[in-house]
Design an enzyme around this catalytic site. Structure first.
Site, PDB file in Angstrom:
ATOM      1  N   ASP A  10       0.868  -1.173   0.000  1.00 18.79           N
ATOM      2  CA  ASP A  10       0.000   0.000   0.000  1.00 18.79           C
ATOM      3  C   ASP A  10       0.907   1.226   0.000  1.00 18.79           C
ATOM      4  OD1 ASP A  10      -2.329   1.614   0.256  1.00 18.79           O
ATOM      5  OD2 ASP A  10      -1.947   1.818   2.391  1.00 18.79           O
ATOM      6  N   SER A  11       0.310   2.377  -0.248  1.00 16.15           N
ATOM      7  CA  SER A  11       1.071   3.616  -0.183  1.00 16.15           C
ATOM      8  C   SER A  11       1.531   3.903   1.249  1.00 16.15           C
ATOM      9  CB  SER A  11       0.205   4.766  -0.688  1.00 16.15           C
ATOM     10  OG  SER A  11      -1.020   4.769   0.018  1.00 16.15           O
ATOM     11  N   TYR A  42      -0.641   8.406  -2.504  1.00 18.90           N
ATOM     12  CA  TYR A  42      -0.710   8.135  -3.933  1.00 18.90           C
ATOM     13  C   TYR A  42      -1.956   8.794  -4.544  1.00 18.90           C
ATOM     14  CZ  TYR A  42       2.725   4.227  -3.730  1.00 18.90           C
ATOM     15  OH  TYR A  42       3.852   3.450  -3.592  1.00 18.90           O
ATOM     16  N   GLY A  43      -2.917   9.069  -3.682  1.00 18.96           N
ATOM     17  CA  GLY A  43      -4.253   9.475  -4.128  1.00 18.96           C
ATOM     18  C   GLY A  43      -4.309  10.695  -5.022  1.00 18.96           C
ATOM     19  N   CYS A  73      -4.048  -1.230  -2.220  1.00 19.91           N
ATOM     20  CA  CYS A  73      -4.202   0.223  -2.296  1.00 19.91           C
ATOM     21  C   CYS A  73      -5.127   0.462  -3.484  1.00 19.91           C
ATOM     22  CB  CYS A  73      -2.841   0.863  -2.539  1.00 19.91           C
ATOM     23  SG  CYS A  73      -2.893   2.626  -2.926  1.00 19.91           S
ATOM     24  N   ASN A  74      -6.188   1.190  -3.245  1.00 16.15           N
ATOM     25  CA  ASN A  74      -7.157   1.405  -4.325  1.00 16.15           C
ATOM     26  C   ASN A  74      -6.552   2.201  -5.464  1.00 16.15           C
ATOM     27  OD1 ASN A  74     -10.240   0.704  -3.348  1.00 16.15           O
ATOM     28  ND2 ASN A  74      -8.814   1.047  -1.676  1.00 16.15           N
ATOM     29  N   THR A  75      -5.762   3.218  -5.141  1.00 15.30           N
ATOM     30  CA  THR A  75      -5.182   4.056  -6.183  1.00 15.30           C
ATOM     31  C   THR A  75      -4.208   3.241  -7.029  1.00 15.30           C
ATOM     32  OG1 THR A  75      -5.356   5.883  -4.596  1.00 15.30           O
ATOM     33  CG2 THR A  75      -4.121   6.305  -6.614  1.00 15.30           C
ATOM     34  N   GLU A 152      -5.736   8.540   9.621  1.00 15.22           N
ATOM     35  CA  GLU A 152      -4.350   8.424  10.105  1.00 15.22           C
ATOM     36  C   GLU A 152      -4.204   9.055  11.481  1.00 15.22           C
ATOM     37  OE1 GLU A 152      -1.052   8.065   8.284  1.00 15.22           O
ATOM     38  OE2 GLU A 152      -1.857   7.286   6.405  1.00 15.22           O
ATOM     39  N   CYS A 184     -11.264   3.036  -0.633  1.00 11.96           N
ATOM     40  CA  CYS A 184      -9.964   3.516  -0.162  1.00 11.96           C
ATOM     41  C   CYS A 184      -9.624   2.708   1.082  1.00 11.96           C
ATOM     42  CB  CYS A 184     -10.038   5.001   0.170  1.00 11.96           C
ATOM     43  SG  CYS A 184      -8.541   5.642   0.932  1.00 11.96           S
ATOM     44  N   THR A 185      -8.359   2.310   1.166  1.00 12.24           N
ATOM     45  CA  THR A 185      -7.945   1.445   2.275  1.00 12.24           C
ATOM     46  C   THR A 185      -8.241   2.014   3.657  1.00 12.24           C
ATOM     47  OG1 THR A 185      -5.809   2.505   2.013  1.00 12.24           O
ATOM     48  CG2 THR A 185      -6.058   0.305   1.072  1.00 12.24           C
ATOM     49  N   HIS A 186      -8.249   3.325   3.777  1.00 11.11           N
ATOM     50  CA  HIS A 186      -8.431   3.932   5.099  1.00 11.11           C
ATOM     51  C   HIS A 186      -9.896   4.002   5.542  1.00 11.11           C
ATOM     52  CE1 HIS A 186      -4.368   5.188   4.291  1.00 11.11           C
ATOM     53  NE2 HIS A 186      -4.266   5.823   5.444  1.00 11.11           N
TER      54      HIS A 186
HETATM   55  N1  DGL Z   1      -3.991   3.703   0.025  1.00  8.72           N
HETATM   56  C1  DGL Z   1      -4.664   4.759  -0.687  1.00  8.72           C
HETATM   57  C2  DGL Z   1      -5.878   4.189  -1.399  1.00  8.72           C
HETATM   58  O1  DGL Z   1      -6.447   3.182  -1.022  1.00  8.72           O
HETATM   59  C3  DGL Z   1      -5.070   5.882   0.226  1.00  8.72           C
HETATM   60  C4  DGL Z   1      -3.918   6.722   0.695  1.00  8.72           C
HETATM   61  C5  DGL Z   1      -3.187   7.439  -0.435  1.00  8.72           C
HETATM   62  O2  DGL Z   1      -3.739   8.405  -0.997  1.00  8.72           O
HETATM   63  O3  DGL Z   1      -2.091   7.023  -0.741  1.00  8.72           O
HETATM   64  O4  DGL Z   1      -6.284   4.751  -2.390  1.00  8.72           O
END
Ligand code: DGL
Length: 268
Positions: A10-11, A42-43, A73-75, A152, A184-186
Site C-alpha cells: 500500500d502507499s 498516492y491518491g 491500495c485502491n489508487t 491516520e 480507499c484502504t483507510h
Molecule cells: N492507500 C490509498 C488508497 O487506497 C489511500 C492513501 C493514499 O492516498 O495514498 O487509495
C-alpha cells in the site's frame, strides 16, 4: 513455493486493513507487507508515477520470494494493476474488482455510490468494473481526500470527521443509493461515522473483506495454499520511511501483532 509469503503493498498504513482480513481468513499464510510511507499519498499523484512506484515495490517483494502480490491500495489498483499483471509471473490481485463484485451482490436498487481518493475516482476504475459486470447499475462517485488524514490521525469517531462526512456524502445521499463502496484502504476505519451519515438503508462495502476472499479463492484454485496449519505464521513489515511512526499508527489497523517494521531499499 506454497510456504512462501503473500506480498501485500500500500502507499502507507491503510493496506493493513486488507492484511488484517487476509490473516483472519488465512491464518496459516506467511505475509510480507510494504508500506510506501516515504511517498504517501498516492491518491493525488499521476497514473505514471503510481505505476512506477508500484513496479518498484513489486520487484522488491519478488526479491523476498513472494508467491502472490496483493495491491492493497485502491489508487495503485486503479492505475497499476494491468501493468503489474502483465509484468509479473505470479498471481496479482487488486482491491477494485472484489469491491465491485461485493457491491453488486449487495445492491437491490442498482444505484451504487463509490467514494475514494482523487486518483481512484478520476480513473473511473470502480464504475468501469461495476458496469462491466452489470451495465444496468448506475454509479455515483465522490472523491473524499480528507478522510485519509482523519483516519491516520485516529479521529475515527469524532465530530470533525462527522461534519466532513456530512459535507462529502450529502450529494450521494441525494442520488438514492442503497450501497456505498468504501474505495480507499483507510475508509473502513471510519465505518461508524459513515454508517451514521448514510443511515441504515445503505450497505457499506469494505473491499478489504472481499479482497481477502479473492486471495483465498485464487490460492485454492491454483493449489498454492500454505501446506498444513502453522502454529504461528510469520508477518514481516517493511516501510520506506519512519518505521516507528508506522508501528504506532499501524497498530490501530492491525493490533499488537505489528511489533516492528524494517526499512526497505526499493532500488537495487
Ligand atoms: N492507500 C490509498 C488508497 O487506497 C489511500 C492513501 C493514499 O492516498 O495514498 O487509495
Amino acid at each position: 513455493m506454497n510456504q512462501n509469503p503473500i506480498g501485500i503493498f500500500d502507499s502507507g498504513i491503510g493496506g493493513l486493513t486488507v492484511l488484517r482480513e487476509i490473516t483472519r481468513l488465512l491464518p496459516g499464510e506467511n505475509t510480507i507487507y510494504l508500506g510506501d510511507t516515504a511517498r504517501v499519498p498516492y491518491g493525488n499523484k499521476s497514473r505514471e508515477t503510481v505505476e512506477r512506484y508500484s513496479l518498484e515495490i513489486a520487484h522488491f517483494l519478488l526479491r523476498h520470494g513472494i508467491k502472490m502480490l496483493v495491491a492493497a491500495c485502491n489508487t495503485a489498483s486503479a492505475y497499476a494493476l494491468d501493468r503489474l499483471k502483465k509484468e509479473l509471473a505470479i498471481p496479482v490481485i487488486g482491491v477494485i474488482e472484489p469491491g465491485a463484485k461485493a457491491a453488486l451482490r449487495a445492491t437491490r436498487t442498482r444505484r451504487v455510490g463509490v467514494i475514494g481518493t482523487e486518483g481512484t475516482i478520476r480513473s473511473n476504475a470502480y464504475s468501469s468494473a461495476i458496469k462491466a459486470l452489470d451495465p444496468d447499475v448506475s454509479t455515483f462517485t465522490k472523491a473524499c481526500p480528507l478522510f485519509v488524514p482523519l483516519a491516520e490521525e485516529g479521529w475515527t469517531d469524532d465530530d470533525v470527521t462527522l461534519s466532513v462526512a456530512e459535507r462529502y456524502l450529502g450529494e450521494l445521499k441525494g442520488h438514492g443509493i442503497d450501497t456505498l463502496v468504501l474505495g480507499c484502504t483507510h475508509y473502513p476505519l471510519l465505518k461508524g461515522v459513515l454508517a451514521k451519515v448514510m443511515g441504515a438503508g445503505v450497505t457499506l462495502i469494505d473491499s478489504a473483506e472481499s479482497t481477502a476472499e479473492e486471495v483465498k479463492r485464487v490460492l485454492t484454485e491454483r493449489d498454492m495454499l500454505h501446506p498444513g496449519a502453522q502454529a504461528r505464521a510469520e508477518h514481516r513489515f517493511f516501510v520506506t520511511d519512519s518505521p516507528e511512526r508506522f508501528v504506532t499508527v499501524g497498530r490501530r489497523f492491525f493490533g499488537e501483532r505489528l511489533d516492528g517494521a524494517e526499512l526497505a531499499r526499493l532500488a537495487e
